[in-house]
Design a protein around this motif. Sequence first.
Motif, PDB file in Angstrom:
ATOM      1  N   TRP A  17     -16.005  -5.596 -45.132  1.00 47.69           N
ATOM      2  CA  TRP A  17     -15.195  -6.800 -45.384  1.00 47.69           C
ATOM      3  C   TRP A  17     -14.922  -6.969 -46.871  1.00 47.69           C
TER       4      TRP A  17
ATOM      5  N   ASP B  84      -6.800  -7.553 -39.337  1.00 49.01           N
ATOM      6  CA  ASP B  84      -5.641  -8.053 -38.601  1.00 49.01           C
ATOM      7  C   ASP B  84      -4.663  -8.748 -39.549  1.00 49.01           C
TER       8      ASP B  84
ATOM      9  N   TRP C 230      -5.615   0.851 -33.292  1.00 47.10           N
ATOM     10  CA  TRP C 230      -6.744   0.615 -34.190  1.00 47.10           C
ATOM     11  C   TRP C 230      -7.678  -0.433 -33.607  1.00 47.10           C
ATOM     12  N   MET C 231      -7.108  -1.522 -33.067  1.00 44.27           N
ATOM     13  CA  MET C 231      -7.928  -2.593 -32.523  1.00 44.27           C
ATOM     14  C   MET C 231      -8.781  -2.100 -31.359  1.00 44.27           C
TER      15      MET C 231
ATOM     16  N   TRP D 130     -11.648  -0.129 -32.798  1.00 42.47           N
ATOM     17  CA  TRP D 130     -12.600  -1.015 -33.462  1.00 42.47           C
ATOM     18  C   TRP D 130     -13.463  -1.753 -32.449  1.00 42.47           C
ATOM     19  N   ARG D 131     -12.838  -2.335 -31.440  1.00 45.37           N
ATOM     20  CA  ARG D 131     -13.604  -3.103 -30.456  1.00 45.37           C
ATOM     21  C   ARG D 131     -14.521  -2.212 -29.638  1.00 45.37           C
TER      22      ARG D 131
ATOM     23  N   PRO E  74     -13.741   2.334 -37.672  1.00 48.59           N
ATOM     24  CA  PRO E  74     -14.354   2.438 -36.339  1.00 48.59           C
ATOM     25  C   PRO E  74     -15.362   3.576 -36.228  1.00 48.59           C
TER      26      PRO E  74
ATOM     27  N   GLU F  39     -12.661  -7.677 -38.294  1.00 50.19           N
ATOM     28  CA  GLU F  39     -11.473  -7.597 -37.443  1.00 50.19           C
ATOM     29  C   GLU F  39     -10.397  -8.573 -37.917  1.00 50.19           C
ATOM     30  N   ASP F  40     -10.805  -9.782 -38.264  1.00 49.97           N
ATOM     31  CA  ASP F  40      -9.849 -10.806 -38.686  1.00 49.97           C
ATOM     32  C   ASP F  40      -9.144 -10.434 -39.986  1.00 49.97           C
TER      33      ASP F  40
ATOM     34  N   LYS G 180     -16.414  -9.674 -36.222  1.00 47.10           N
ATOM     35  CA  LYS G 180     -15.193 -10.467 -36.056  1.00 47.10           C
ATOM     36  C   LYS G 180     -14.553 -10.756 -37.414  1.00 47.10           C
TER      37      LYS G 180
END
Length: 230
Positions: free
Chosen positions: A119, A187, A202-203, A206-207, A82, A183-184, A180
């Motif tokens: 990623w 997750d 964390w989410m 990040w968002r 983040p 994030e995926d 996304k």
Amino acid sequence: MLCLDHHNQTELKGGFARKLGPDLVRKYRDEWVATVTRGRIEIERRLNEQAQRLPQYERSFVDPSATLGENPALADYLDSLPDLLLATVRSLRTDLNSGVTLDVVMSSGEVVSILESMWVRLARFYADDHFGDDPGGFLSAHLDEQLKWHSRLIEADGAGSGGTVVRVPLSNRNVEAAAKAVEDIADALLGLSCKSTEHVHWMARWRNAVDHRAEDWNEHSWPAPSFPAS
């Protein structure tokens, strides 16, 4: 591989061979490939450095070894993402908000490059060849399909009907799709092994970074989660 100006030169006054020849086009291509390669090496270096120096108070995962078992390095790396994305957005904010199509598209492309590198590195925490021989290619194919989808939706009168102005909303969609994807995969990697409070923490961080609200975030916005004594 050509920018708008050089692409235009291949078509004006006599066409490709007379205005901008094949040798020069190959030169621009090679220079671009070299630039992208250097950029990816620099991104990887920044990712490595960021993962090592995140202060404890900014971390989402209080005890990485307890959170992710045999993968404390994953918690360390996820914790850095983040802040790295926020730093990227801050550095590009002027171009991202300029309203100049080329500036917006190019700066959005830099954000996507950072996200793609994130990623690909997260993909290393999966089994070998889980995403094939080229995880980056696997991701690119996914993002390309997302871009085609949004392009069809935006250009109702057919491909190219919207002109260059559609490149801005398409660039924004590309950033969103890449974010996304990160994030995926994060997750999925956290799964059931992560405490729900840490996961949510964390989410949220990040968002917040994805929403480009860098000026609204500071070290006190997301305090480290606390847990009841066991």
